[in-house]
Write a protein that holds these residues in place. Sequence first.
Motif, PDB file in Angstrom:
ATOM      1  N   PHE A   1       0.852  -1.188   0.000  1.00  0.00           N
ATOM      2  CA  PHE A   1       0.000   0.000   0.000  1.00  0.00           C
ATOM      3  C   PHE A   1       0.889   1.239   0.000  1.00  0.00           C
ATOM      4  O   PHE A   1       2.039   1.196   0.426  1.00  0.00           O
ATOM      5  CB  PHE A   1      -0.871   0.036   1.268  1.00  0.00           C
ATOM      6  CG  PHE A   1      -1.743  -1.173   1.465  1.00  0.00           C
ATOM      7  CD1 PHE A   1      -3.064  -1.178   1.068  1.00  0.00           C
ATOM      8  CD2 PHE A   1      -1.234  -2.319   2.066  1.00  0.00           C
ATOM      9  CE1 PHE A   1      -3.870  -2.293   1.255  1.00  0.00           C
ATOM     10  CE2 PHE A   1      -2.016  -3.442   2.264  1.00  0.00           C
ATOM     11  CZ  PHE A   1      -3.350  -3.431   1.856  1.00  0.00           C
TER      12      PHE A   1
ATOM     13  N   LYS B   1      -3.817   3.548  -0.728  1.00  0.00           N
ATOM     14  CA  LYS B   1      -4.163   2.860  -1.967  1.00  0.00           C
ATOM     15  C   LYS B   1      -3.422   1.529  -1.993  1.00  0.00           C
ATOM     16  O   LYS B   1      -2.221   1.488  -1.791  1.00  0.00           O
ATOM     17  CB  LYS B   1      -3.755   3.706  -3.165  1.00  0.00           C
ATOM     18  CG  LYS B   1      -4.073   3.062  -4.494  1.00  0.00           C
ATOM     19  CD  LYS B   1      -3.642   3.958  -5.651  1.00  0.00           C
ATOM     20  CE  LYS B   1      -3.927   3.255  -6.966  1.00  0.00           C
ATOM     21  NZ  LYS B   1      -3.447   4.048  -8.102  1.00  0.00           N
ATOM     22  N   ARG B   2      -4.162   0.466  -2.271  1.00  0.00           N
ATOM     23  CA  ARG B   2      -3.529  -0.855  -2.377  1.00  0.00           C
ATOM     24  C   ARG B   2      -2.847  -0.953  -3.741  1.00  0.00           C
ATOM     25  O   ARG B   2      -3.453  -0.725  -4.777  1.00  0.00           O
ATOM     26  CB  ARG B   2      -4.550  -1.963  -2.204  1.00  0.00           C
ATOM     27  CG  ARG B   2      -3.913  -3.330  -2.218  1.00  0.00           C
ATOM     28  CD  ARG B   2      -4.900  -4.415  -1.886  1.00  0.00           C
ATOM     29  NE  ARG B   2      -4.286  -5.719  -2.078  1.00  0.00           N
ATOM     30  CZ  ARG B   2      -4.891  -6.856  -1.834  1.00  0.00           C
ATOM     31  NH1 ARG B   2      -6.132  -6.863  -1.382  1.00  0.00           N
ATOM     32  NH2 ARG B   2      -4.261  -7.984  -2.039  1.00  0.00           N
TER      33      ARG B   2
END
Length: 160
Positions: free
Chosen positions: A140, A157-158
């Motif tokens: 992430f 955000k992955r």
Amino acid sequence: MLTLSTAGALAACAVPNQGTATPAVTVAAPPNTIVIQSPAVAAPPQTVYVAPPTTQTVYPAPAVAVAQTVIAFYDAINRRDFLTAWNLGGQRLAKGGTYASWANGYATTSWVALTVRSTSGNTVYVDLSARQTDGSLRTFSGSYTVSGGAITGASMKRLS
């Protein structure tokens, strides 16, 4: 180039140097070297080696404090101390969910590695790797907002 005749060379060897200038030989110094040489002294030149500059990032005290909060949050998760992590911001990140459901969200997480990239005010920019119990790795990137010693928001955000 200086050339001496044989007779001149023999004469030069027979007569000691008395106040005659000795030719100096200069050798190129290695990089990052300062050579200090005095023309009036016949001793060999002193060489001072200068180490390349080191880079050290110094954060002001508030920046250290906000980053330390995020580090402590993930340290608590790695130690399975979910109550401490909950109090450091998990409660706000759960978005109204219960402590039990939030803590259960880490049931398949073996460990978390956190890299603090930078800070700006109350925002801490991070990269995160989370090893799962099945051996997979989730990564992430994003930021956390810290206020009053606790995480108050996140924008992560992955990547994988």
